[in-house]
Design a protein around this motif. Structure first.
Motif, PDB file in Angstrom:
ATOM      1  N   ALA A  30       0.834  -1.209   0.000  1.00  0.00           N
ATOM      2  CA  ALA A  30       0.000   0.000   0.000  1.00  0.00           C
ATOM      3  C   ALA A  30       0.867   1.257   0.000  1.00  0.00           C
ATOM      4  O   ALA A  30       0.578   2.234  -0.707  1.00  0.00           O
ATOM      5  CB  ALA A  30      -0.939  -0.006   1.200  1.00  0.00           C
ATOM      6  N   SER A  31       1.941   1.236   0.784  1.00  0.00           N
ATOM      7  CA  SER A  31       2.859   2.380   0.844  1.00  0.00           C
ATOM      8  C   SER A  31       3.523   2.612  -0.503  1.00  0.00           C
ATOM      9  O   SER A  31       3.703   3.754  -0.932  1.00  0.00           O
ATOM     10  CB  SER A  31       3.918   2.141   1.921  1.00  0.00           C
ATOM     11  N   MET A  32       3.903   1.531  -1.179  1.00  0.00           N
ATOM     12  CA  MET A  32       4.522   1.646  -2.496  1.00  0.00           C
ATOM     13  C   MET A  32       3.577   2.332  -3.488  1.00  0.00           C
ATOM     14  O   MET A  32       3.982   3.255  -4.217  1.00  0.00           O
ATOM     15  CB  MET A  32       4.889   0.262  -3.020  1.00  0.00           C
ATOM     16  N   VAL A  33       2.312   1.900  -3.514  1.00  0.00           N
ATOM     17  CA  VAL A  33       1.359   2.489  -4.456  1.00  0.00           C
ATOM     18  C   VAL A  33       1.101   3.952  -4.105  1.00  0.00           C
ATOM     19  O   VAL A  33       1.023   4.819  -4.998  1.00  0.00           O
ATOM     20  CB  VAL A  33       0.048   1.687  -4.469  1.00  0.00           C
ATOM     21  N   MET A  34       0.996   4.260  -2.831  1.00  0.00           N
ATOM     22  CA  MET A  34       0.779   5.650  -2.423  1.00  0.00           C
ATOM     23  C   MET A  34       1.956   6.527  -2.828  1.00  0.00           C
ATOM     24  O   MET A  34       1.774   7.667  -3.290  1.00  0.00           O
ATOM     25  CB  MET A  34       0.559   5.719  -0.909  1.00  0.00           C
ATOM     26  N   MET A  35       3.173   6.004  -2.657  1.00  0.00           N
ATOM     27  CA  MET A  35       4.337   6.773  -3.063  1.00  0.00           C
ATOM     28  C   MET A  35       4.346   6.980  -4.572  1.00  0.00           C
ATOM     29  O   MET A  35       4.702   8.061  -5.063  1.00  0.00           O
ATOM     30  CB  MET A  35       5.618   6.073  -2.606  1.00  0.00           C
TER      31      MET A  35
END
Length: 419
Positions: A30-35
């Motif tokens: 999720a953090s990867m996609v948000m970044m």
């Protein structure tokens, strides 16, 4: 993982039950996609650099500064949002950040002057938006992992490279077809739709377990046998050097290639190839860091970046630029995540958020400086070749500092990094 601890110089490493949980990988993805979505806002002005300058009659240094302000704002915001997320977790900051990124892109789409563009990028896209999606997300994920720290950090950091691989072709099409203002507006809508649901996934890690186990670094106020703040200062200067160098192709490759007579579509594809290579680089370097440690991995990446950056000064053909851009991506992509890994290796877990925030602030200063320098030197000389040479010099300074830290480490693989 090896049971042998590091020496007194490397710090105290305690091996107990792993802090890792399966949900940590959900947070990482999720953090990867948000970044990836948040970083897309910074590529708006990269793709639209020449149309914006042409519409307002500005030199290229003016819209280039928008990119610099967004990065600088993200760095400063990382300090603030990192402190906030330490107290209240990541969910609420992530929701605010998503709204601010979208608001900044909309504000830029209706700008009628330079001040509005600068506020949109520096304050909303940078400080209040991507300030949430860089250092705080990376610091947060280090609290979920110990055995697979390098790979977890790499997965999250890959989001920035994915942004560069995905967004430039999309934004180039929107800009060429509908105009740069409509491209900004379309991005604002997409960001809002994607970032808000993803933010709800970022629940807090198991702090009680994390604080009692895993790698804890040196509790004596020293790192590598030096005062901790001195080591942090060296890391800050090192990341300035490598980020000034790496941002030159990222920001100015499209303008450079089109100045050489290559079509804008091919130039955007070069940038996409560069950043697609960085996706692979971050994953490979993350796995490598789990084997040989962050400092050794950083040295390999910095040396490769220096070689590829130098190549841009004498390669002008379409095929040659494609090759150099892809190779540059394969070596530079894993560099910045190494700093988060190094901080996690050298310092207590309770200090990770604040120290990563400080180091990454200097990274954004370096990227902001490099982006502005590229445009400024071009405006002064009418050529990008002197700009590439200046940024090669910054890369050399980075290598000197990394080698100094490795000499202090004793040129050995840290015991805690062996799996």
């Amino acid at each position: 993982m090896s049971a042998s601890g590091g020496s007194a110089l490397a710090g105290e490493y305690i091996y107990t039950r792993s802090i890792e949980r399966r949900y940590g990988w959900v947070v990482a993805i999720a953090s990867m996609v948000m970044m990836a979505v948040g970083a897309g806002a910074t590529y708006l002005v990269v793709v639209a650099l020449k149309p914006i300058a042409a519409e307002f009659g500005w030199p290229r240094a003016v819209p280039s500064l928008c990119y610099s302000l967004a990065l600088l704002g993200a760095g400063l915001g990382g300090l603030f949002w990192g402190s906030v997320s330490d107290r209240i977790g990541m969910i609420r900051p992530a929701l605010v950040g998503g709204c601010m990124v979208a608001l900044g892109a909309w504000l830029a789409s209706v700008a009628e002057g330079v001040l509005t563009l600068y506020v949109a990028h520096g304050l909303f896209i940078g400080l209040l938006g991507n300030g949430v999606f860089v250092a705080p997300l990376l610091a947060n994920i280090t609290r979920w992992f110990d055995r697979h720290l390098g790979m977890a950090v790499a997965v999250v950091a890959t989001g920035q490279s994915m942004a560069g691989a995905v967004w430039p072709p999309i934004l180039r099409y929107l800009t060429d077809t509908y105009g740069w203002r409509q491209a900004f507006l379309a991005y604002a809508a997409i960001a809002l739709i994607l970032l808000l649901p993803l933010g709800l996934i970022l629940r807090s890690p198991p702090h009680a377990v994390a604080s009692a186990s895993g790698r804890r670094g040196d509790r004596s106020g020293r790192a590598l046998g030096w005062p901790a703040n001195a080591v942090v200062a060296m890391l800050c200067l090192a990341i300035v050097g490598c980020c000034v160098a790496m941002v030159m192709p990222m920001v100015h490759l499209i303008a450079y290639a089109t100045d050489l007579g290559h079509p804008s579509a091919r130039a955007a594809e070069m940038l996409a190839a560069l950043l697609a290579g960085a996706v692979v680089s971050r994953l490979v370097f993350g796995a490598l860091a789990d084997r040989i440690g962050g400092l050794w991995t950083l040295l390999i990446g910095s040396a490769g970046q220096l070689l590829m950056l130098s190549s841009f000064t004498f390669v002008e053909s379409l095929v040659g630029l494609y090759v150099i851009a892809a190779l540059f991506g394969l070596v530079y992509g894993g560099i910045v995540p190494c700093y988060a890994i190094i901080v996690r290796e050298l310092f207590p877990i309770r200090q990770v958020g604040s120290r990563i925030g400080v180091v990454f602030l200097f990274g954004t200063i370096g990227m902001a400086l490099g982006a502005w320098l590229g445009g400024q030197i071009f405006d002064l000389t009418g050529s990008y070749h002197p700009a590439f040479l200046v940024e090669v010099a910054f890369n050399l300074g980075n290598l000197v500092l990394v080698v100094a830290l490795l000499l202090r480490q004793g040129w050995r693989v840290p015991g805690h990094a062996v799996t």
